[in-house]
Design a protein around this motif. Sequence first.
Motif: not given
Lengths: 396, 414
Positions: A15-27, A378-390
């Motif tokens: 599964x491709x999460x991103x580059x255009x995905x609501x949880x992937x902040x930015x690309x 769901x965890x992957x999405x929670x983790x990437x938000x908490x790492x704060x990747x810009x």
Amino acid sequence: MPLVQKELESETMTLNIGPSHPAMHGALRTQVELDGELIVRAASEIGYLHRCFEKHSEHSTYQQIIPYTDRLNYVSALMNNSGYCRAVEKLLNLEIPDRAVFIRVVMCELSRVMDHLVCIGTNLVDIGALTNFWFFFNVREKIYTAIEKVTGARLTYAYTRIGGLARDIYPDFASDIKAILKEVEQGVRDVVGLVANNRIFCDRTVDVGVVTKEQAVEWGFTGPCLRASGVAHDLRKAEPYYHYDEFDFDIPVAENGDTYDRTMVRIEEIYQSIKIIHQALGRLPQGPVMTDDARVALPPKKEVYGSIEGLMNHFKLIMHGILPPKGEVYSATEAANGELGFYIVSDGSMRPYRIKCRPPCFPLFAAYEKIIEGHMIADAVAIIGSLNIVAGELDR
Amino acid sequence: MLVLILKILIPFLLIFNLLPLLIWVERKGSAYIQDRRGPNRASFFGIRLGGLLHTISDVIKLITKEDIIPAHVNKPFFILAPFLVLFVACVTYAVIPFAHPIEINGGIFTFQAADLNVGILYILAMSSLGVFGVLLAGWSSNNKYSLLGGLRSSAQMFSYEIAMGLALLSVLLLGGSLELSALIDDQTAAVWRWNFIRNPLAFILFLTAVFAEANRLPFDLPEGESELVAGYHVEYSSMKFAMFFMAEYAHMIVGSALITALFFGGWQVPFLSTEFLRTNAESGLFMVLLAHGVLFMIIGFFLLGKFKSGKYGDKRDYEVIVIGLPMTVIGLALGLYTLLHGSFQLGDMGRQVFAAVLQFGVFMAKILFFCWVFIWIRWTLPRFRYDQLMHLGWKVMIPLGLASVAGTAIVMVL
């Protein structure tokens, strides 16, 4: 009854999460191999927001690079401004006026507050708690308005100059900020009240995406993510700059290094930043905000029109820009996300020979694929938000 | 025949007219929860009505959008799925009684489309069917995110149906019938006889299960916007998407109606039994009309008081007058008429109708309250994770459901 139990054949799904995905902040893009909802393997790919910051800088004068730094971590652009300017000032061996230092501190800490508000807010949105986002963004909006009154811009400020600041703060700035910070504290209290002991939130974040102390150091983590893992490292304390050693503040440290800890460390850092801002505003000295060093500062208009030295100085600075001595320098500041470093090589010309930016979220995203293995989507999405990747900072 | 069609049509239209209102309440309510203004831009000739028109413009937009059917989907199932979802969400209301039956010429007229003697089984059957629509949508879209959404929803709905069934079982043990009207009769007008007090455990289980069935936060995993983009309806556009959207709200309304009917006494007016209402219909009508007159006047005066010329500088200034003035006039007329007319003389029929209308009003008020609870919770709680959801469903709710059934049975025997 069969003697040999045969397992049902099953395939994993890519599964491709991103580059255009609501949880992937930015690309951002992560390819995951899924067994059901469980991530078996993951591979990240970067570069979707590559803007050639470093190469572009080699073709610009030192002043022209300041606006580019706005686009690195666009959530807290003022920190990139002052981080870059501090590097060039170090290269020039230049002291900036005290008033400029304190204003830079105030602006940096305000940016840190805003960055954390955005990070926690969006992370909570990804977890499904949408309301907290607005509690944070309403107050962030007010900080933006105050900063806009000072800098003239809302997102890309380009506020600092090599040798000081572009312009001074307006007279009521301190009282405005104090009023806003009260609201920030209220907003943070509201959100903490909603999530800190919320069973669903705890279930979603505690022991999710654990990064141990050793791993965090090994992977080169800095900033809140490192401190959440239990290492009390903060450049503001470890290598104090801008009078940070004179301010009274603490470095929040957590133990587990999971998503919950990363969120809570950020929340505590907001309180500490507010403390620093109050102290810095209280100690704000009078005086100029720009150095009068002729190497970097434009002379006053009176001199430009009244004396040949002033005119020549103005002309040289406009046409040639700043000419730092030959040499190289690495200067790091504690940005909201961790250590933001600028490595500048100068060959004595008006343009830097090379600029390398050390973005704090590059090591974080490099480790991301290892952290999420064995977790669910769901965890992957929670983790990437908490790492704060810009992405703007990651891809540069 | 005509009566039957009306019986089917009126509650159906009622639900469908509640949908846009509920969407407006959701958007406006979430805005107030989140310290913002909410929708207030859409306007017809400068009249905005506080965002109410957004729903109408949404409908126009969705109808006129191009209906895209991607090339890689399984076309028949792809088209069938939204219809199935909406159909199932809407047919459950058929067994819900809206008021106490009245007698007409010796015959009994019930206020429900189908007075099934196995009403609860019908509810269970219909909510089970709901899985198919979502599953078909997820599978036929031929999209990995949709597939995961469909997978999640099927697992979730199956798991929570069991808990829902067990909660229902406790209720029918208490009421001793599978018929919804009998269950409501059994609860009577006394509030302490309502099932949420007699068996609070079953109520909590049922509430949770209804949330899971309606795919609302904290159980909106099939959609999981931040994880699965939009889950099972990621490939849908135009009216097909709108049907999923409507189905969600229809689920909310039907779910609220079920909670009300099973646990909050249905159409029972608190402390006022049908007999009491019928015997005191004349003074009751007087009081109700007077109260409505006063209420209308209060709202009208409140709105008129908000009028300030030049507040916006356009037609929006007059919105409060457009609504406030008629309300005041109606309230004034109603109140004066009631006061001047004095006591009313009602026949046997009139007394029955008065009781039924009042009960219907109370039932709707209860439904709307639970709809608000749905909205309120959605904007307060985070989302579960898939395995936590399964854990809650199988390891917590089902044992609790069994305990509730066993406890109820023991108490009933004693």
